[in-house]
Write an enzyme that holds these catalytic residues in place. Structure first.
Site, PDB file in Angstrom:
ATOM      1  N   ASP A   1      -7.570   0.097  -3.817  1.00 51.63           N
ATOM      2  CA  ASP A   1      -6.432  -1.067  -4.430  1.00 51.63           C
ATOM      3  C   ASP A   1      -7.175  -1.726  -5.561  1.00 51.63           C
ATOM      4  OD1 ASP A   1      -4.307  -2.680  -4.766  1.00 51.63           O
ATOM      5  OD2 ASP A   1      -4.130  -3.120  -2.847  1.00 51.63           O
TER       6      ASP A   1
HETATM    7  C1  BGC Z   1      -1.342  -4.241  -4.907  1.00 54.54           C
HETATM    8  C2  BGC Z   1      -1.085  -2.638  -4.863  1.00 54.54           C
HETATM    9  C3  BGC Z   1      -0.720  -2.401  -6.204  1.00 54.54           C
HETATM   10  C4  BGC Z   1      -1.857  -2.526  -7.219  1.00 54.54           C
HETATM   11  C5  BGC Z   1      -1.748  -2.505  -8.647  1.00 54.54           C
HETATM   12  C6  BGC Z   1      -2.565  -4.592  -5.875  1.00 54.54           C
HETATM   13  O1  BGC Z   1      -2.612  -5.747  -5.905  1.00 54.54           O
HETATM   14  O2  BGC Z   1      -1.643  -4.408  -3.478  1.00 54.54           O
HETATM   15  O3  BGC Z   1       0.166  -2.351  -4.011  1.00 54.54           O
HETATM   16  O4  BGC Z   1      -0.408  -0.875  -6.445  1.00 54.54           O
HETATM   17  O5  BGC Z   1      -2.183  -3.760  -7.109  1.00 54.54           O
HETATM   18  O6  BGC Z   1      -0.578  -3.010  -9.195  1.00 54.54           O
END
Ligand code: BGC
Length: 803
Positions: free
Chosen positions: A235
């Site tokens: 993530d």
């Molecule tokens: C979120 C993800 C997301 C990623 C990219 C993170 O903060 O938890 O779900 O895909 O950011 O935007």
């Protein structure tokens, strides 16, 4: 200009790479690009959010949630799951995949398959269900759809990421049985049936170890047990110790941060704690993903945006759940004089906030669609200011006066955008008082009022008993307004079923006392008793049960016949008849109850379902197969799924509390070891349920986490936690707040994105700060900073010199 290759041999490319190039391939090139190798003509392909559409930013650096290229905003996962329709969800995936191809995106970050542990989870709108079978089947359908377009999906957030509070650093303590049966099962089913190209590891820790370097999770379970062959991506900002992550099977660090963590890979190889073979395994998986992505990089295809809008309306209608319809108030007749009340009818609440935010290609409102359907003007009153909590007497009086003048009222209320955002959990299940007060007043003024709810997660309904008709429309995406009108006027016969229980109150939930933890750890004391598994076992009254949803027609279920097949599977057969006078869909649900379990088990569990379409008066035969897993529990001691010998009741119904037919099968199974009686789990109706002593036995390890106290701060400690003990941390925290304020800039200062950014500044640990710094901050500086906050000055000096 570099001529980029259209194909390559992964092994050959690996053999040509320098050590530095291998390290570079372990992290992204930019916020939204994978790494590439210019020298060899290997391009940097695009990877973007998801999951309710394609969120491609106009600029590749940094996060800009709102400045994105328009794409179709489909209903959010809560609504998709309420369709219980795998084919339809697969079509949505296919459309998202096609739009990704049109925008040259190679991987769409979704779906989110985390279990809704509490109705207050801030990202529940982005997740499918409280039940792992339904959640995994919805995820698999979505993945199959996206990947049919040669675009990858990213199943997220792996694992036990069921809350937003302190999401970057919280340690989730969950017993292995609950993990296996509930939280991991949602991923397992989707991975085994749909093989997503990628899985995204979560921010949080799981039982003491960060998910981004959890070798049990990422290698033992994910790859060795489930056979996952794709790539694990972090993530955004989840990496703690990069070298440990590589050893654990975490392949790609995102976003790109100027390779700030590359130095730790190099050090680990030099020190012999990481092998070249381990590094090569990760690089091979990165190269394989790039190779798979080349078609979407090179070939832009055109897609039919209008057709996608039509699909968005169809799926939004299929996901609408008719909760209540006394005296057949619905469907409405076009001849009736109708008024529309509620600002959401003109300024719709149709998607959630955060990384899933889509800039829609079009936006249909309930009001406009209603006028279009009727072909005449419709009277309207706002009733409330969208974000205001306090009731507005003047707006309510105006709405009441209007309600009194007309035959029927369509009253649109729900959760304002700031109530449901990534990064922030809700603190109450109640609607804003302004919405509740309006409903009470309008229903009193006009008894033929239909309440339409627009929200991503359950709300309390204090006005429920007085209200004749309630429609749960969820967050229906850009075409949701038309879908609501379709259901209200019977153009579409509603067939959505709840993919989650609507409890009476937030406090009724099994996790209520244990959510969202103490800021450092959250203990899942309720173990396997999540959602209806709890309410139905503990006999807790609910507003609407899991699986509930009405139709404008009715269905009769025939006798349930079971047959044990030669392979041991159980075939369940019954007939279903449409006994009303309209065509419609019914979702047939099969629950299994272990009649005389020797281990604690829920009253029953969903193990199969299907959605059938029947013309008025028609009958069909439904056949569903239950394999051994449908009867099994996870036995932690022997590390396997066990089916106990004895009787199982097969319950077939229209919701978890509307069982229409039953049959009993006797299975050979095994004689499970009688479990020690655990007071808190064998009878969960009393106050003693989930008590600490019983949970300690279920968990089997000490219930502790590494506390973030001075002396123990790490790069994983929220900087705000250090701030009370250290002036340097205070200074940095203030600086981060200022920086975030700059990012918020011209944005709506009270809006959900601003709220999300401010929360991030308050919860961010040093490791994640590096992601925003885009290579301007060195890892060694972060270590020096942490040492200073710990008042370990020599350590700080050493880190600085090394850096
Ligand atoms: C979120 C993800 C997301 C990623 C990219 C993170 O903060 O938890 O779900 O895909 O950011 O935007």
């Amino acid at each position: 200009m570099t001529a980029y290759v259209h194909d390559f041999d992964v092994a050959q490319v690996l053999a040509q790479l320098t050590f530095a190039e291998k390290i570079a391939l372990c992290s992204g090139k930019s916020f939204w690009q994978m790494p590439g190798i210019e020298r060899l003509g290997i391009p940097s392909v695009y990877i973007t959010d998801g999951p309710h559409g394609v969120r491609k930013q106009r600029q590749l650096e940094g996060v800009s949630l709102e400045n994105t290229i328009p794409s179709t905003c489909f209903p959010t996962a809560s609504a998709l799951a309420s369709t219980w329709d795998c084919e339809l969800v697969q079509m949505v995936g296919g459309a998202i995949g096609a739009e990704a191809r049109a925008l040259n995106v190679s991987v769409v970050l979704g779906p989110g398959t985390n279990i809704k542990r509490s109705p207050l989870g801030g990202r529940n709108f982005e997740y499918f269900s409280e039940d792992p079978l339904l959640s995994s089947q919805m995820s698999a359908a979505w993945i199959n759809g996206v990947q049919s377009q040669q675009v990858g999906a990213s199943l997220k957030h792996f694992a036990a990421n069921n809350q937003e509070s302190r999401r970057m650093t919280i340690d989730t303590l969950v017993d292995e049985r609950a993990l296996r049966e509930i939280y991991l099962a949602s991923f397992e089913g989707a991975i085994k049936t749909a093989q997503p190209w990628t899985v995204m590891c979560a921010y949080n820790l799981l039982n003491g170890e960060s998910c981004s370097q959890h070798s049990w999770l990422l290698t033992e379970v994910l790859r060795n047990e489930w056979g996952f062959t794709g790539l694990v991506v972090s993530d955004w900002g989840a990496v703690v110790e990069r070298a440990a992550g590589i050893a654990a099977g975490m392949d790609l660090e995102m976003p790109g941060n100027g390779n700030a963590n590359g130095v730790s890979i190099r050090d680990a190889i030099d020190q012999g704690t990481l092998t070249i073979a381990q590094l090569d395994a990760v690089v091979t998986r990165v190269l394989t993903l790039i190779k798979r992505s080349l078609p979407s990089y090179h070939e832009t295809i055109t897609c039919d945006w209008d057709a996608h809008h039509v699909l968005a309306r169809r799926v939004a209608a299929a996901g609408i759940v008719l909760l209540k319809n006394d005296h057949d108030v619905l469907p409405l007749q076009s001849t009736q004089q109708v008024a529309v009340i509620g600002s959401f009818a003109k300024a719709p609440r149709y998607q959630g906030a955060g990384s899933s935010y889509i800039n829609p290609t079009r936006l249909d409102t309930v009001y406009d669609m209603l006028v279009a359907h009727l072909g005449r003007d419709v009277e309207y009153a706002a009733g409330y200011h969208p974000r205001a909590k306090a009731p507005d007497a003047a707006l309510i009086a105006e709405a009441v006066a209007l309600a009194k003048r007309v035959e029927v009222v369509v009253l649109v209320v729900g959760l304002p955008d700031i109530y449901e955002a990534e990064g922030i959990d809700r603190t109450t299940m109640a609607l804003p008082a302004s919405h509740d007060a309006l409903v009470t007043a309008v229903v009193a003024a006009n008894p033929r009022t239909v309440v339409v709810l627009c929200n991503g997660a359950p709300v309390e309904m204090p006005w429920h008993d007085q209200t004749p008709a309630i429609v749960e429309a969820y967050l229906g995406g850009q075409a949701g307004g038309g879908a609501i009108v379709d259901v209200l006027y019977g153009v579409v016969n509603p067939s959505g079923k709840l993919a989650e229980t609507i409890p009476m109150h937030g406090s009724d939930c099994s996790a209520a006392s244990f959510f969202p933890g103490d800021g450092q750890m959250v203990v899942y004391r309720e173990s396997i008793y999540v959602g209806y598994r709890y309410y139905d076992t503990a006999d807790v009254a609910v507003r609407y049960p899991f699986g509930h949803g009405l139709s404008y027609t009715s269905f009769a279920y025939g006798d349930v016949v079971t047959q044990i097949q030669p392979d041991g599977n159980v075939m369940v057969t019954l007939s279903v008849t449409n006994t009303g006078n309209r065509a419609g869909h019914e979702v047939v649900q099969v629950y299994v109850r272990d009649v005389a379990a020797r281990v604690f088990r829920p009253a029953h569990e969903l193990k199969a379902f299907t959605k059938v379409y029947l013309e008025a008066g028609a009958t069909t035969t439904v056949q569903l197969t239950l394999d051994a897993r449908a009867f099994a529990f996870y036995d932690v001691a022997s590390a396997q799924w066990l089916v106990e010998a004895g009787e199982f009741e097969i319950q077939v119904g229209s919701s978890s509390r509307d069982i229409r037919g039953r049959a009993v099968v006797t299975l050979v199974g095994v004689a499970a070891q009688p479990q020690r009686v655990l007071a808190g789990y064998s009878d969960i109706r009393g106050n003693d349920a989930f008590n600490e002593t019983s949970f300690a036995q279920v968990y089997g390890k000490p219930l502790t986490t590494k506390r973030h106290t001075r002396g123990n701060f790490t790069i994983n400690t929220p900087i705000s936690d250090m701030a009370t003990h250290s002036w340097i941390a205070r200074a940095l925290h203030n600086q981060m707040r200022r920086q975030m304020q700059q990012m918020i800039g011209a944005m709506d200062a009270d809006g959900p994105t601003a709220l999300l950014f401010r929360t991030m500044a308050d919860e961010m640990p040093p490791r994640t700060l590096m992601m925003f710094a885009q290579g301007k901050i060195k890892l060694a500086w972060m270590h020096a900073f942490v040492a200073l906050a710990n008042r370990k000055y020599l350590q700080a000096l050493r880190a600085l010199i090394r850096g």
